[in-house]
Design an enzyme around this catalytic site. Sequence first.
Site, PDB file in Angstrom:
ATOM      1  N   SER A 199       0.813  -1.197   0.000  1.00 58.50           N
ATOM      2  CA  SER A 199       0.000   0.000   0.000  1.00 58.50           C
ATOM      3  C   SER A 199       0.857   1.263   0.000  1.00 58.50           C
ATOM      4  O   SER A 199       1.540   1.531  -0.974  1.00 58.50           O
ATOM      5  CB  SER A 199      -0.966  -0.057   1.181  1.00 58.50           C
ATOM      6  OG  SER A 199      -2.092   0.727   0.950  1.00 58.50           O
ATOM      7  N   ASP A 404      -8.347  -5.792  -5.607  1.00 55.23           N
ATOM      8  CA  ASP A 404      -8.166  -4.540  -4.854  1.00 55.23           C
ATOM      9  C   ASP A 404      -8.480  -3.356  -5.754  1.00 55.23           C
ATOM     10  O   ASP A 404      -8.067  -3.320  -6.914  1.00 55.23           O
ATOM     11  CB  ASP A 404      -6.719  -4.455  -4.350  1.00 55.23           C
ATOM     12  CG  ASP A 404      -6.448  -3.182  -3.569  1.00 55.23           C
ATOM     13  OD1 ASP A 404      -7.333  -2.772  -2.797  1.00 55.23           O
ATOM     14  OD2 ASP A 404      -5.356  -2.610  -3.730  1.00 55.23           O
ATOM     15  N   CYS A 407      -5.495   0.400  -4.424  1.00 57.79           N
ATOM     16  CA  CYS A 407      -4.162   0.418  -5.058  1.00 57.79           C
ATOM     17  C   CYS A 407      -4.156  -0.700  -6.094  1.00 57.79           C
ATOM     18  O   CYS A 407      -3.439  -1.694  -5.961  1.00 57.79           O
ATOM     19  CB  CYS A 407      -3.055   0.226  -4.034  1.00 57.79           C
ATOM     20  SG  CYS A 407      -2.841   1.578  -2.883  1.00 57.79           S
ATOM     21  N   HIS A 461      -6.577  -6.439  -1.301  1.00 54.92           N
ATOM     22  CA  HIS A 461      -5.455  -5.576  -0.941  1.00 54.92           C
ATOM     23  C   HIS A 461      -4.376  -6.329  -0.165  1.00 54.92           C
ATOM     24  O   HIS A 461      -3.185  -6.142  -0.416  1.00 54.92           O
ATOM     25  CB  HIS A 461      -6.004  -4.420  -0.104  1.00 54.92           C
ATOM     26  CG  HIS A 461      -5.063  -3.287   0.099  1.00 54.92           C
ATOM     27  ND1 HIS A 461      -4.635  -2.479  -0.929  1.00 54.92           N
ATOM     28  CD2 HIS A 461      -4.467  -2.801   1.218  1.00 54.92           C
ATOM     29  CE1 HIS A 461      -3.819  -1.546  -0.449  1.00 54.92           C
ATOM     30  NE2 HIS A 461      -3.700  -1.718   0.844  1.00 54.92           N
TER      31      HIS A 461
END
Length: 487
Positions: A199, A404, A407, A461
Amino acid sequence: MRLCNQLISVGLALSSSAFASPVPNDEAPKDKRSFVERDGQNFTVFEHAATGAKIEFVTNSGICETTPGVNQYSGYLSVGTNMNMWFWFFEARTAPTTAPLATWFNGGPGCSSMIGLFQENGPCHFANGASTPSLNPYSFNTYANMLYVDQPIGTGFSYGTDGASSTVTAAPYVWTFLQAFYAQFPQYENRNFGIFTESYGGHYGPEFADYFEQQNAAITSGTVKGQNIKLVALGINNGWFDPTLQYKAYVDFSYNNTYKPIITAAQHTTYTNTYNSKCVPALNTCKSSGSNSACETADNTCYNDIEGPLSATPANGGVAAYDFDVYDIREPSADPYPPETYSSYLLQPSVTSAIGAKATYTECPNAPYNKFAATGDDSRSFLTQLSAVVQSGIQVVVWAGDADWICNWFGGLAAANAVTYSGTSAFNAAPLNTYTVSGTQGGTFKTVGNFNFLRVFGAGHEVPYYQPQVALQVFKQIMGGGPLKST
């Protein structure tokens, strides 16, 4: 708040100049080690003379890692007056005396690395939402000695005064932390070392790795005194690298992802135009001026015009066709995934006492995040630093779970293709090929030289939570100094 940006900002107003004047050996201050008992728990206290840091930790708490014969240490590194960073270290389950050393950082900025420890790749996990942890057979410490750190101060179990306000100002604290760690645990000096993160790690992973290598060069030249960090690997999954590329990816992924379109073709056109007319100029002003105010304005502009509307339904002020969790578009926003069982566990007094924690656990507090937001750190690109790290020759992997949104892998691939090194042209031209683990397809990848990209199928994520076998194979291959390859 963009919690895509999982960052490890640790703020210590130390600089390399603090180590610039070696003292003759007969005059050098001495490290000190003592033992204290507090609240029924035994602590080792180590004072590192070179940095002025102090480490206070519990040995073998019996929490999380219960594999016989595997040591663990948990406690605090004090890096200044009322500045206490939490760490939890686990020896490798196999050959710890020769295994490499790796760090894991979650972000936010301002999110605890206990997320990674308990939900992703640590020695224990809460299988199927259980209330107590069990051993994780796919833990990264099956291969390496693992160090998890809560930063910036104020995050997770860390407590006290937080002085970091940007990725760049965070780097010296991380380096100082490792210098003190090596002094307390000298058996890990000169081991192969890796940084793995996710992240906001797209910011601090490149910056910290680049800073470490600059410090290594200064140590070699004699201008800085310290322990060389033998960096061999950098891994960043679902990272936030470059806002110009990745705000565009919000628009494209929302329309073209392989799960379900979030916006219509007409909305894709509208938001592409908005991106070009509002977001890009603001980001360009941030880049050209470098000022905190311009970069904070860019962050607010791109959020209000792009990220916010695309991630919310009309009932919540957005345009998304359905409600979704930005960390996994297959899940509703009201039911975050994976389950948060671990955080309740870390609030139990018996647990906190056993591990030596002195603060109440907070997963993602606002205060550290707000410090970074005030400097516009989110709007700054770290592709230059990432390129420098790839150019240095260490193994680097940029990888992303393809469910995700925050990102997403579209942005990750765009960032990877923008990295500048000797293999750039070949890397850009290379197709994505099937990546397998023991013959089972886990994603698609490409690799040229020491630089790798991987799209992981069926993962949100927190990739190691969704695809633990894929994640462990990636970790082993990159930490082992080789490129990604199918098995």
